[in-house]
Design a protein around this motif. Structure first.
Motif, PDB file in Angstrom:
ATOM      1  N   GLY A  79       0.782  -1.221   0.000  1.00  0.00           N
ATOM      2  CA  GLY A  79       0.000   0.000   0.000  1.00  0.00           C
ATOM      3  C   GLY A  79       0.815   1.274   0.000  1.00  0.00           C
ATOM      4  O   GLY A  79       0.260   2.377   0.046  1.00  0.00           O
ATOM      5  N   ARG A  80       2.135   1.149  -0.096  1.00  0.00           N
ATOM      6  CA  ARG A  80       2.997   2.324   0.020  1.00  0.00           C
ATOM      7  C   ARG A  80       3.325   2.960  -1.330  1.00  0.00           C
ATOM      8  O   ARG A  80       3.833   4.077  -1.372  1.00  0.00           O
ATOM      9  N   TYR A  81       3.088   2.257  -2.420  1.00  0.00           N
ATOM     10  CA  TYR A  81       3.277   2.881  -3.743  1.00  0.00           C
ATOM     11  C   TYR A  81       2.180   2.425  -4.688  1.00  0.00           C
ATOM     12  O   TYR A  81       1.548   1.374  -4.491  1.00  0.00           O
TER      13      TYR A  81
ATOM     14  N   GLU B   1       2.923   6.488  -0.578  1.00  0.00           N
ATOM     15  CA  GLU B   1       4.061   7.372  -0.344  1.00  0.00           C
ATOM     16  C   GLU B   1       4.827   7.675  -1.622  1.00  0.00           C
ATOM     17  O   GLU B   1       5.523   8.689  -1.707  1.00  0.00           O
ATOM     18  N   ILE B   2       4.734   6.780  -2.607  1.00  0.00           N
ATOM     19  CA  ILE B   2       5.371   7.012  -3.908  1.00  0.00           C
ATOM     20  C   ILE B   2       4.348   6.729  -5.000  1.00  0.00           C
ATOM     21  O   ILE B   2       3.718   5.667  -5.010  1.00  0.00           O
ATOM     22  N   ALA B   3       4.194   7.666  -5.906  1.00  0.00           N
ATOM     23  CA  ALA B   3       3.293   7.499  -7.045  1.00  0.00           C
ATOM     24  C   ALA B   3       4.100   7.487  -8.331  1.00  0.00           C
ATOM     25  O   ALA B   3       5.102   8.195  -8.460  1.00  0.00           O
ATOM     26  N   LEU B   4       3.657   6.666  -9.272  1.00  0.00           N
ATOM     27  CA  LEU B   4       4.309   6.586 -10.582  1.00  0.00           C
ATOM     28  C   LEU B   4       3.277   6.790 -11.681  1.00  0.00           C
ATOM     29  O   LEU B   4       2.138   6.320 -11.570  1.00  0.00           O
ATOM     30  N   PHE B   5       3.698   7.459 -12.722  1.00  0.00           N
ATOM     31  CA  PHE B   5       2.927   7.509 -13.957  1.00  0.00           C
ATOM     32  C   PHE B   5       3.841   6.988 -15.048  1.00  0.00           C
ATOM     33  O   PHE B   5       4.877   7.580 -15.346  1.00  0.00           O
TER      34      PHE B   5
ATOM     35  N   LEU C  92       4.963  -2.929 -21.148  1.00  0.00           N
ATOM     36  CA  LEU C  92       4.570  -2.138 -19.990  1.00  0.00           C
ATOM     37  C   LEU C  92       4.684  -2.955 -18.709  1.00  0.00           C
ATOM     38  O   LEU C  92       5.147  -2.449 -17.678  1.00  0.00           O
ATOM     39  N   ASP C  93       4.296  -4.236 -18.751  1.00  0.00           N
ATOM     40  CA  ASP C  93       4.379  -5.085 -17.564  1.00  0.00           C
ATOM     41  C   ASP C  93       5.824  -5.223 -17.088  1.00  0.00           C
ATOM     42  O   ASP C  93       6.101  -5.195 -15.882  1.00  0.00           O
ATOM     43  N   VAL C  94       6.739  -5.381 -18.046  1.00  0.00           N
ATOM     44  CA  VAL C  94       8.153  -5.504 -17.691  1.00  0.00           C
ATOM     45  C   VAL C  94       8.657  -4.199 -17.082  1.00  0.00           C
ATOM     46  O   VAL C  94       9.372  -4.194 -16.068  1.00  0.00           O
ATOM     47  N   ALA C  95       8.288  -3.072 -17.688  1.00  0.00           N
ATOM     48  CA  ALA C  95       8.704  -1.766 -17.169  1.00  0.00           C
ATOM     49  C   ALA C  95       8.177  -1.559 -15.751  1.00  0.00           C
ATOM     50  O   ALA C  95       8.913  -1.135 -14.849  1.00  0.00           O
TER      51      ALA C  95
ATOM     52  N   LEU D 290      10.395  -1.172 -12.276  1.00  0.00           N
ATOM     53  CA  LEU D 290      10.257   0.014 -11.427  1.00  0.00           C
ATOM     54  C   LEU D 290       9.847  -0.374 -10.014  1.00  0.00           C
ATOM     55  O   LEU D 290      10.356   0.172  -9.032  1.00  0.00           O
ATOM     56  N   TYR D 291       8.938  -1.332  -9.891  1.00  0.00           N
ATOM     57  CA  TYR D 291       8.518  -1.794  -8.567  1.00  0.00           C
ATOM     58  C   TYR D 291       9.689  -2.403  -7.791  1.00  0.00           C
ATOM     59  O   TYR D 291       9.777  -2.271  -6.564  1.00  0.00           O
TER      60      TYR D 291
END
Length: 316
Positions: free
Chosen positions: A214-216, A250-254, A300-303, A307-308
């Motif tokens: 739940g943190r990102y 705490e961390i958001a990604l686009f 996209l899944d690999v990217a 990143l995760y």
């Protein structure tokens, strides 16, 4: 430092004002504010951005004058690079066009240029441009004030981010005294979106993915979404904030899929979590709490998985 810049302005005639690729409100606001001030002094000024002015900022005075290309032999007495973080983010070899290069920025790790005016405590590069105009008694009229206000408003998240310090609020007050209408600016920025952007937002929000801890969280834009919505890529500006708005995140990604198999990622974080360092490790850059990078990936899944993995290491 400011005196050196003011001296260069007063003793030179031909100027290039540039900012970083994929420009935001601070980049464009700072560029236009300095461009307008120098033109009012009778200087010969070219405003440049390799990606041009985003549609939602086209209401700003002089926005139509920003060019996206320069002739190979075009030269300037002084070139300014604003809000860039790195020289390469200008998108062209600025040093080949300018006898003197001045770097004005509030990003860390931005110490390049013949003259470098850097303050990472400033809420926006627009704040530094105001300091320059004020110290040099350079023109500050309503048009310049509008551009500066947009720069501060954008980089402080409408005064919601931790960067919204006392100086930012004081400058906003000064600019309002110059004639800036906060409602008019806010309406132009946040309440004048085309329907295509809203359709694109619906598609992107369906990709919301929240980590098990739940943190990102992330949202993603596939190339096919642009076709389905009829939107342009630039209309997705700010979508990262929807992932950031989830309670506990705490961390958001686009994550934005590019046509060439490259994935552009925007990071936003809260508090002491440093996404700027992570972005630089990935070849990008930015601030402690707001940064970006581009990574190659097969899908996209690999990217997203890669990143995760970085985020798990960062949070642990």
């Amino acid at each position: 430092m400011l005196n050196d810049i003011i001296r260069s302005i007063r003793t030179s005639q031909r100027f290039l004002i540039a900012s970083h690729e994929s420009p935001d409100g601070d980049a464009i606001g700072s560029t236009l504010a300095l461009t307008l001030a120098l033109k009012k002094m009778g200087k010969d000024v070219v405003a440049f951005n390799v990606d041009g002015v985003p549609a939602h900022l086209s209401f700003l005075p002089e926005s139509q004058s920003v060019t996206t290309c320069l002739a190979p032999d075009e030269s300037f007495d002084v070139g300014f690079l604003l809000d860039a973080g790195e020289l390469k983010r200008a998108g062209i070899p600025l040093q080949q066009h300018c006898d003197l290069l001045i770097n004005i920025d509030h990003h860390p790790h931005s110490d390049f240029g013949d003259i470098c005016y850097l303050d990472t405590e400033a809420s926006a590069t627009a704040v530094l441009i105001y300091r320059l105009l004020d110290a040099g008694h350079l023109p500050l009229d309503i048009d310049v004030a509008k551009a500066l206000y947009v720069g501060v408003l954008d980089d402080t998240g409408s005064f919601r981010y931790s960067s919204a310090n006392r100086e930012a609020f004081e400058l906003a007050g000064i600019l309002v005294e110059c004639g800036v209408d906060p409602w008019q600016i806010a309406s132009s920025l946040y309440e004048s979106f085309p329907g295509t952007r809203m359709r694109l937002l619906g598609l992107v929000l369906n990709t919301l993915d929240i980590s098990a801890c739940g943190r990102y969280a992330s949202v993603s834009l596939k190339q096919e979404f642009l076709v389905q919505s009829g939107a342009t890529s630039e209309e997705s500006d700010g979508f990262v904030n929807y992932a950031r708005a989830v309670k506990g995140v705490e961390i958001a990604l686009f994550i934005k899929e590019q046509a060439d198999g490259i994935y552009q990622v925007s990071f936003r974080s809260r508090g002491n979590i440093d996404v700027g360092t992570l972005a630089r490790q990935l070849g990008g850059g930015g601030h402690h709490n707001a940064a970006g990078a581009r990574i190659p990936a097969e899908s996209l899944d690999v990217a997203r998985s890669e990143l995760y993995r970085h985020l798990d290491l960062l949070l642990n």
